[in-house]
Design an enzyme around this catalytic site. Structure first.
Site, PDB file in Angstrom:
ATOM      1  N   PHE A  15      74.513 -30.270  90.832  1.00  0.00           N
ATOM      2  CA  PHE A  15      75.612 -30.064  91.769  1.00  0.00           C
ATOM      3  C   PHE A  15      75.811 -28.567  91.937  1.00  0.00           C
ATOM      4  CE2 PHE A  15      78.747 -32.816  93.798  1.00  0.00           C
ATOM      5  CZ  PHE A  15      78.154 -34.051  93.635  1.00  0.00           C
ATOM      6  N   GLN A  34      89.719 -25.464  99.753  1.00  0.00           N
ATOM      7  CA  GLN A  34      88.257 -25.573  99.861  1.00  0.00           C
ATOM      8  C   GLN A  34      87.804 -26.357 101.088  1.00  0.00           C
ATOM      9  OE1 GLN A  34      85.715 -28.141  96.991  1.00  0.00           O
ATOM     10  NE2 GLN A  34      85.259 -26.020  96.503  1.00  0.00           N
ATOM     11  N   HIS A  39      84.571 -28.241 102.316  1.00  0.00           N
ATOM     12  CA  HIS A  39      83.302 -28.775 101.806  1.00  0.00           C
ATOM     13  C   HIS A  39      82.252 -28.599 102.903  1.00  0.00           C
ATOM     14  CE1 HIS A  39      80.321 -31.569 100.327  1.00  0.00           C
ATOM     15  NE2 HIS A  39      81.016 -31.802  99.234  1.00  0.00           N
ATOM     16  N   LEU A  49      83.248 -37.305 104.406  1.00  0.00           N
ATOM     17  CA  LEU A  49      82.414 -36.531 103.478  1.00  0.00           C
ATOM     18  C   LEU A  49      81.015 -37.105 103.289  1.00  0.00           C
ATOM     19  CD1 LEU A  49      82.872 -34.049 101.580  1.00  0.00           C
ATOM     20  CD2 LEU A  49      82.846 -35.713  99.738  1.00  0.00           C
ATOM     21  N   GLU A 101      77.989 -33.763  98.079  1.00  0.00           N
ATOM     22  CA  GLU A 101      77.056 -32.725  97.646  1.00  0.00           C
ATOM     23  C   GLU A 101      75.880 -33.339  96.857  1.00  0.00           C
ATOM     24  OE1 GLU A 101      79.103 -28.977  96.546  1.00  0.00           O
ATOM     25  OE2 GLU A 101      78.064 -29.236  94.644  1.00  0.00           O
ATOM     26  N   ARG A 138      80.564 -24.030  97.009  1.00  0.00           N
ATOM     27  CA  ARG A 138      80.890 -24.524  98.344  1.00  0.00           C
ATOM     28  C   ARG A 138      81.410 -23.448  99.285  1.00  0.00           C
ATOM     29  NH1 ARG A 138      83.600 -30.175  96.237  1.00  0.00           N
ATOM     30  NH2 ARG A 138      81.591 -31.086  95.690  1.00  0.00           N
ATOM     31  N   HIS A 162      88.787 -30.010 102.337  1.00  0.00           N
ATOM     32  CA  HIS A 162      88.464 -30.966 101.287  1.00  0.00           C
ATOM     33  C   HIS A 162      89.386 -30.951 100.083  1.00  0.00           C
ATOM     34  CE1 HIS A 162      85.868 -33.569  98.994  1.00  0.00           C
ATOM     35  NE2 HIS A 162      85.681 -32.659  98.061  1.00  0.00           N
ATOM     36  N   ARG A 175      86.745 -24.390  93.705  1.00  0.00           N
ATOM     37  CA  ARG A 175      86.369 -25.386  92.695  1.00  0.00           C
ATOM     38  C   ARG A 175      84.884 -25.733  92.786  1.00  0.00           C
ATOM     39  NH1 ARG A 175      85.571 -30.954  92.815  1.00  0.00           N
ATOM     40  NH2 ARG A 175      86.495 -31.313  94.856  1.00  0.00           N
TER      41      ARG A 175
HETATM   42  C1  LIG Z   1      85.846 -38.068  99.947  1.00  0.00           C
HETATM   43  C2  LIG Z   1      86.052 -37.344  98.657  1.00  0.00           C
HETATM   44  C3  LIG Z   1      85.037 -37.294  97.719  1.00  0.00           C
HETATM   45  C4  LIG Z   1      85.214 -36.618  96.510  1.00  0.00           C
HETATM   46  N1  LIG Z   1      84.191 -36.587  95.594  1.00  0.00           N
HETATM   47  C5  LIG Z   1      84.388 -35.984  94.394  1.00  0.00           C
HETATM   48  C6  LIG Z   1      83.384 -36.008  93.377  1.00  0.00           C
HETATM   49  O1  LIG Z   1      82.319 -36.598  93.528  1.00  0.00           O
HETATM   50  N2  LIG Z   1      83.619 -35.367  92.220  1.00  0.00           N
HETATM   51  C7  LIG Z   1      84.797 -34.716  91.976  1.00  0.00           C
HETATM   52  O2  LIG Z   1      84.960 -34.154  90.893  1.00  0.00           O
HETATM   53  N3  LIG Z   1      85.780 -34.700  92.915  1.00  0.00           N
HETATM   54  C8  LIG Z   1      85.605 -35.315  94.101  1.00  0.00           C
HETATM   55  N4  LIG Z   1      86.611 -35.305  95.040  1.00  0.00           N
HETATM   56  C9  LIG Z   1      87.920 -34.740  94.680  1.00  0.00           C
HETATM   57  C10 LIG Z   1      88.675 -35.730  93.817  1.00  0.00           C
HETATM   58  O3  LIG Z   1      88.296 -37.041  94.135  1.00  0.00           O
HETATM   59  C11 LIG Z   1      90.186 -35.612  93.981  1.00  0.00           C
HETATM   60  O4  LIG Z   1      90.565 -34.282  93.781  1.00  0.00           O
HETATM   61  C12 LIG Z   1      90.879 -36.483  92.939  1.00  0.00           C
HETATM   62  O5  LIG Z   1      90.403 -37.803  92.991  1.00  0.00           O
HETATM   63  C13 LIG Z   1      92.394 -36.482  93.070  1.00  0.00           C
HETATM   64  O6  LIG Z   1      92.886 -37.371  92.103  1.00  0.00           O
HETATM   65  P1  LIG Z   1      94.426 -37.454  91.755  1.00  0.00           P
HETATM   66  O7  LIG Z   1      94.560 -38.413  90.615  1.00  0.00           O
HETATM   67  O8  LIG Z   1      94.967 -36.093  91.578  1.00  0.00           O
HETATM   68  O9  LIG Z   1      95.084 -38.050  93.077  1.00  0.00           O
HETATM   69  P2  LIG Z   1      94.668 -39.299  94.057  1.00  0.00           P
HETATM   70  O10 LIG Z   1      93.517 -40.062  93.551  1.00  0.00           O
HETATM   71  O11 LIG Z   1      94.612 -38.751  95.419  1.00  0.00           O
HETATM   72  O12 LIG Z   1      95.929 -40.210  93.905  1.00  0.00           O
HETATM   73  C14 LIG Z   1      97.202 -39.830  94.371  1.00  0.00           C
HETATM   74  C15 LIG Z   1      98.177 -40.928  94.009  1.00  0.00           C
HETATM   75  O13 LIG Z   1      99.487 -40.480  94.263  1.00  0.00           O
HETATM   76  C16 LIG Z   1     100.210 -41.490  94.922  1.00  0.00           C
HETATM   77  N5  LIG Z   1     101.248 -40.832  95.710  1.00  0.00           N
HETATM   78  C17 LIG Z   1     101.116 -39.777  96.552  1.00  0.00           C
HETATM   79  N6  LIG Z   1     102.319 -39.446  97.061  1.00  0.00           N
HETATM   80  C18 LIG Z   1     103.213 -40.313  96.535  1.00  0.00           C
HETATM   81  C19 LIG Z   1     104.600 -40.488  96.673  1.00  0.00           C
HETATM   82  N7  LIG Z   1     105.344 -39.733  97.479  1.00  0.00           N
HETATM   83  N8  LIG Z   1     105.192 -41.482  95.999  1.00  0.00           N
HETATM   84  C20 LIG Z   1     104.481 -42.307  95.192  1.00  0.00           C
HETATM   85  N9  LIG Z   1     103.151 -42.176  95.014  1.00  0.00           N
HETATM   86  C21 LIG Z   1     102.543 -41.191  95.673  1.00  0.00           C
HETATM   87  C22 LIG Z   1      99.181 -42.230  95.740  1.00  0.00           C
HETATM   88  O14 LIG Z   1      99.613 -43.546  96.006  1.00  0.00           O
HETATM   89  C23 LIG Z   1      97.982 -42.212  94.786  1.00  0.00           C
HETATM   90  O15 LIG Z   1      98.079 -43.278  93.888  1.00  0.00           O
HETATM   91  C24 LIG Z   1      86.442 -35.975  96.252  1.00  0.00           C
HETATM   92  C25 LIG Z   1      87.471 -36.034  97.184  1.00  0.00           C
HETATM   93  C26 LIG Z   1      87.275 -36.690  98.385  1.00  0.00           C
HETATM   94  C27 LIG Z   1      88.411 -36.689  99.378  1.00  0.00           C
END
Ligand SMILES: Cc1cc2nc3c(=O)[nH]c(=O)nc-3n(C[C@H](O)[C@H](O)[C@H](O)COP(=O)(O)OP(=O)(O)OC[C@H]3O[C@@H](n4cnc5c(N)ncnc54)[C@H](O)[C@@H]3O)c2cc1C
Length: 578
Positions: A115, A235, A237, A247, A250, A281, A351, A393
């Protein structure tokens, strides 16, 4: 209605669920999520989670930590990066033991792939560090953690949207929440509250982020006086599907995919001779834009929507089906092409938020540059800034951040919530939220929220995007302020109380507007180029004046900026070459 828990976690992505698993061992824990838990954006993560397991070739946590610091253009807090890299190994094995179906080497070990920005021996060449489950790594993490939370009897409140934070001085005592099904307001009173609400890519027109990624947690905190750290670093992507932003992981380049310009040239040879297509990136995204500006995009017309090709045709159908099945499907669905036969048209897509709610290494929220802790308030995952990503990142470090710092926050909460005193909260804590909701649902005429969303996203994309300058960013600040003024008169068109998504989207828009303002104002104030923040008027990194984290406070209609030291205790900042 008032609910009483010892711990309340907001968000059921990877960070929230891992924290819930740990916190629930020792405290009565509720998870609130505006989405059904496994619809969280973590489930969309494709490529992998990094850990220096050394399963395929030699690797060390120290190399991983160094890559993270250098990848973040030295704005990373170095002790936090070392924790990330060292605890990565156990974190990945824990996920494996909890049932996560990683891809395997022929000997049965967890397989690893390349990566961007991950190198051996402090930058000598690429290393295979990303552990993966095909291109569904996040999906598998989410399923695994959700099952474990159900098993541990964590209480879930699905489709509950948090709209306010209850703070008394520097002590947190709960949150105010709208229940989607009924429109009722609830108060959740707790000794410990953890925000894990994910990213806010929806500030931008073209993004890889889900619609729900509206930065509710950081915005709610900012309106209650908590600063947001390093908001200027967002960032892009390199490989979003042209025009859509969906997306293309990568991992395609990790498996050998190549970026090509209109002459079929592998242009990254020029910009990053050592890491080529797998440079960090920020560098790849800028290189792509430079090619487009030089008339080397596929159309060659130098327009900002001209694109480039991601060529995976030489990988073969078999590899694509085994290691990148979802990507292949996306290409067929959205583009009508098979990546085994045709190159994929790509452009950078908004991203990932490097900035967010400032925390220490236990997830405790910090109020200022003296490190004052907000008692009982925690944050983890993409909405937080610990800071392990600095100015940019590295791929696969976010899923790792969720697991490592989600777990650390959960463990700290488990101790804290047992010892802390209970706090008394009464119904009046919801008064402000109630008044606001009554105002926007009073049935009177007002501007349409959708138009404001559109203008905000266009402004952010065009003026606070990959390349930035003083004039455009100042215009962006003014335009966002204007939109915030218009927003005050917005009214909900649908006035029913059940599943009123119109209301919830308008609340989300308010959050995105506040975060856009904080982002644009922080970017305007940083007069240098570092990582993802690239200024045409200040093209060099300026360590003398700007080797510091920004802290942006939202004060009514203005943004006040303060700064905080970066921990550079292990590696001295050096120019970045790849
Ligand atoms: C398409 C894509 C592919 C990616 N691929 C990778 C990868 O391969 N490797 C990597 O390391 N990273 C990757 N990333 C980045 C990574 O996935 C995210 O940064 C990470 O999953 C975020 O996780 P989180 O637990 O912080 O929040 P999220 O998984 O976004 O969850 C947020 C949670 O908060 C809740 N929420 C939000 N607002 C409220 C509110 N007001 N009240 C109640 N609940 C709320 C939502 O319901 C949800 O449950 C990718 C991101 C994307 C978009």
């Amino acid at each position: 209605m008032i609910h009483q828990f010892e711990t309340v976690i907001i968000g059921s992505g990877g960070a929230g669920l891992y924290a819930a698993l740990e916190a629930s061992k020792n405290s009565n824990t509720a998870v609130l999520s505006k989405l059904y838990p496994i619809r969280s954006h973590t489930g969309a993560a494709q490529g992998g989670i990094s850990a220096a397991l050394g399963n395929v070739e030699e690797d060390k946590p120290e190399w991983h930590a160094f890559d993270t610091v250098k990848g973040g253009d030295y704005l990373v807090d170095q002790k936090a990066a070392s924790i990330l890299a060292e605890e990565a190994i156990q974190a990945v094995y824990d996920l494996e033991n909890r049932g996560l179906p990683f891809n395997r080497t022929p000997e049965g070990r967890i397989d690893q792939r390349r990566f961007g920005g991950h190198t051996r021996n402090f930058g000598e060449g690429p290393v295979r560090r990303a552990c993966y489950a095909a291109d569904r790594t996040g999906h598998m993490i989410l399923q695994t953690l959700y099952q474990q939370c159900i098993k541990n009897e964590v209480s879930f409140f699905d489709e509950f949207q948090v709209v306010d934070l209850i703070l008394e001085g520097t002590k947190c005592s709960g949150v105010v929440v709208v229940e989607l099904a009924t429109g009722k307001l609830h108060i959740f009173s707790a000794k410990a509250v953890l925000f894990a609400t994910g990213g806010f890519g929806r500030m931008f027109k073209i993004t890889s982020n889900a619609y729900a990624n509206s930065g509710d947690g950081p915005a709610v905190c900012a309106r209650r006086g908590i600063p947001l750290e390093d908001m200027e670093f967002f960032q892009f992507h390199p490989t979003g599907i042209k025009g859509l932003g969906i997306l293309i992981s990568e991992a395609v380049r990790g498996e050998g995919g190549i970026l090509r310009n209109r002459d079929g040239e592998r242009f990254m040879e020029e910009y990053s001779p050592t890491l080529l297509d797998l440079a960090p990136r920020d560098i790849v995204a800028r290189s792509m834009l430079t090619e487009v500006r030089n008339g080397m995009g596929i159309r060659g017309d130098r327009q900002i929507d001209d694109y480039l090709h991601l060529d995976a045709t030489h990988l073969g159908k078999d590899t694509l089906m085994k290691k990148l099945p979802d990507i292949s499907e996306f290409c067929k669905t959205y583009l009508g092409i098979d990546p085994a036969d045709d190159p994929i048209p790509v452009l950078p897509t908004a991203h990932y938020a490097m900035g967010g709610i400032p925390t220490d290494e236990h997830g405790r929220v910090i109020l200022d540059n003296k490190g004052t802790i907000v008692d009982g308030l925690y944050a983890a995952g993409e909405c937080a800034c610990v800071s392990v990503h600095g100015a940019n990142r590295l791929g696969t470090n976010s899923l790792l951040d969720l697991v490592v710092f989600g777990r650390r926050a959960g463990k700290h909460i488990a101790q804290y919530a047992k010892g802390a005193d209970g706090v008394k909260v009464d119904e009046s804590a919801a008064d402000e939220a109630r008044q606001w909701i009554e105002q926007i649902t009073d049935g009177s005429e007002g501007p349409h929220g959708g138009h404001i969303t559109d203008e905000m996203q266009t402004t952010m994309m065009e003026k606070v995007g990959i390349y930035r300058n003083e004039k455009e960013m100042q215009e962006a600040v003014d335009e966002i302020q204007d939109l915030r003024n218009r927003y005050r008169d917005v009214r909900v068109q649908d006035t029913s109380s059940t599943f009123n998504t119109d209301l919830l989207e308008i609340i989300e828009l308010g959050n995105l507007l506040d975060l856009s303002l904080l982002t644009a104002a922080s970017a305007l104030d940083r007069k240098e180029s570092r990582g993802a923040h690239s200024r045409e008027d200040y093209p060099e990194r300026d360590d003398d004046n700007f080797l510091k984290h920004s802290l942006a406070y939202l004060e009514e209609d203005t943004v006040r900026l303060d700064y905080k030291d970066v921990d550079t205790s292990i590696w001295e900042p050096k120019p970045r070459t790849y």
